[in-house]
Design a protein around this motif. Sequence first.
Motif, short mmCIF file in Angstrom:
data_model
loop_
_atom_site.label_atom_id
_atom_site.label_comp_id
_atom_site.label_asym_id
_atom_site.label_seq_id
_atom_site.Cartn_x
_atom_site.Cartn_y
_atom_site.Cartn_z
N PRO A 1 2.03 18.39 4.26
CA PRO A 1 2.54 18.28 2.32
C PRO A 1 3.46 17.29 2.13
CG PRO A 1 3.75 19.42 4.21
CD PRO A 1 2.59 19.41 4.88
N PHE A 2 3.52 16.79 0.58
CA PHE A 2 4.68 15.65 0.38
C PHE A 2 5.16 15.54 -0.53
CE2 PHE A 2 -0.02 13.95 -0.24
CZ PHE A 2 0.84 13.18 -1.53
N GLY A 3 6.14 15.51 -1.09
CA GLY A 3 7.07 15.28 -2.30
C GLY A 3 7.01 13.43 -3.00
N PRO B 1 14.87 16.41 -3.26
CA PRO B 1 14.09 16.30 -1.79
C PRO B 1 13.33 17.05 -1.57
CG PRO B 1 16.95 16.29 -1.72
CD PRO B 1 15.83 17.32 -2.80
N LYS B 2 11.47 16.75 -0.44
CA LYS B 2 10.60 16.92 0.15
C LYS B 2 10.14 16.26 0.36
CE LYS B 2 9.27 19.31 -4.20
NZ LYS B 2 8.10 19.32 -5.00
N PRO B 3 8.50 16.21 2.08
CA PRO B 3 8.53 15.49 2.89
C PRO B 3 7.73 14.36 2.42
CG PRO B 3 7.69 17.51 3.34
CD PRO B 3 8.36 18.00 1.82
N VAL B 4 7.81 12.84 3.06
CA VAL B 4 7.88 11.88 2.56
C VAL B 4 6.14 11.47 3.79
CG1 VAL B 4 8.30 8.89 2.87
CG2 VAL B 4 9.41 10.85 1.70
N VAL B 5 5.58 10.51 3.26
CA VAL B 5 4.11 10.39 4.29
C VAL B 5 3.80 9.08 4.15
CG1 VAL B 5 1.99 10.42 4.70
CG2 VAL B 5 2.84 12.92 4.48
N ILE B 6 4.37 8.16 4.31
CA ILE B 6 3.82 6.59 4.86
C ILE B 6 2.80 5.85 5.94
CG2 ILE B 6 5.53 4.30 4.68
CD1 ILE B 6 7.21 5.87 3.52
N GLY B 7 1.96 5.29 5.28
CA GLY B 7 1.23 4.93 5.79
C GLY B 7 0.36 3.18 5.69
N ALA B 8 -0.81 3.77 6.34
CA ALA B 8 -2.07 2.90 5.88
C ALA B 8 -3.12 3.35 6.10
CB ALA B 8 -1.89 1.42 6.52
N LEU C 1 -0.42 17.17 -0.87
CA LEU C 1 -0.80 17.20 0.04
C LEU C 1 -1.86 16.00 0.89
CD1 LEU C 1 -1.11 19.68 3.08
CD2 LEU C 1 -2.73 20.70 1.41
N MET C 2 -1.79 15.64 2.02
CA MET C 2 -2.93 14.82 2.58
C MET C 2 -3.66 15.14 4.19
SD MET C 2 -2.03 11.12 3.76
CE MET C 2 -0.96 10.89 2.02
N HIS C 3 -4.50 15.34 3.48
CA HIS C 3 -5.27 15.63 5.03
C HIS C 3 -6.29 14.16 5.94
CE1 HIS C 3 -5.89 19.40 2.24
NE2 HIS C 3 -6.43 18.71 1.53
#
Length: 426
Positions: free
Chosen positions: A254-256, A148-155, A235-237
């Motif tokens: 940060p994301f997994g 388990p790590k952070p999640v980033v979702i979107g558009a 990693l998302m900027h």
Amino acid sequence: MALPKIIVLGAGLGGTIAAYEIRDAVKGKAEVMVVNDADDYWFVPSNPWVAVKWREPDAIRVHLPPVMAKKGIGFTSVGAKRVHPGENRIELNDGTSLAYDYLVIATGPDLAFDEVEGLGPQGFTSSVCRTDHAADAADVFERLAKDPKPVVIGAAQGASCYGPAYEFAMIVDTELKRRKIRDRVPITFITAEPYIGHLGLDGVGDTKGLLESTMRDRYIKWITNARIAKVEDGLMHVEEVNEDGSVKAVHDLPFGFSMILPAFRGVPAVYGIEGLTNPRGFILADKHQRNPTFPNVFSLGVCVAIPPVGKTPVPVGVPKTGFMIESMVTAIAANLKLILAGKEPTEEATWNAVCLADFGDGGVAFVAQPQIPPRNLNWSSEGKWVHLAKIGFEKYFLHKIRRGTSEPFYEKLALHALGIRKLRFK
């Protein structure tokens, strides 16, 4: 004497039902043929379920050649390399060409992952735009579940499809809770929209309030007016933008696991054809779905050029929902029938919207008449019934594609959602 030839370019949701409906409308008056780049139809609205293994890809697949043959519709999966509207010709990927009398463009979009460094399945984020993308995302999600790590979702900036991003964020939240690891996975939702629930439509009913409340309840943090500068491995900027377009804040997330919907553009087969497309490659169409420069070319669905509903700090496109697409199909079929009878086209698409956004254990539904504001009807609701309705929608629509029926569906769905029987969406 040979019958006129109508070619439908594309066999996604819009192209497939267009082939069925046009065939029924012009039967005996013209030949209908579909040009696609694959033999299979995939029910794209179920892709978020595929990405968490609630569905297997084959469960939402329809093999088209036998269905088309049964309907008397020609079919090839060679794919189009380039449309030559001045010559009434489609150049195919194998070097051959097909001549047409009338062309219906229903290609869907080209996915512009390359416009953001590191975005997409070839980079560091996943996608649910295609079923193969969703299947690959499911493998990444399984790795996340084990570590388990952070999640980033979107558009991303310029995106014009937001519903699946919201759906997937909530579905991931639901699945992580079922696995009892949600407490170890922070979720951040990023979007180019100026506010949660904008959806590229300046909201529908109280989508802003409903979606914000749902995300707070699920402890999903969000960043609006978001512009992705770059994606690296894990990693998302992201730049958060002010109303005047200046940068308000910079977020390094940060994301997994990350699923980001990209911007859309026209497919290479039509991109940059003067008079046919706008600068983004979308097909120009009048109120009868007919191209002003090439009047024997019609278009429907995501590939149609529609201006944004208003200026936003970060570019936001307009979605083409299933209801709108179905109304475009009906208008084109009726107009081709009129043209073949020597008459001028008169039918116009209604451009209404009905959407079921499934959240795994609930959901939000909305109906907009018309889709672009101001509206005569502006309604939204939430509840567990939306999840059940989405399951029924999937079963019905796959049955419709497998049977090759042209029976309209989205208006019935809207009426059932509203609990109204006499209202007509005209």
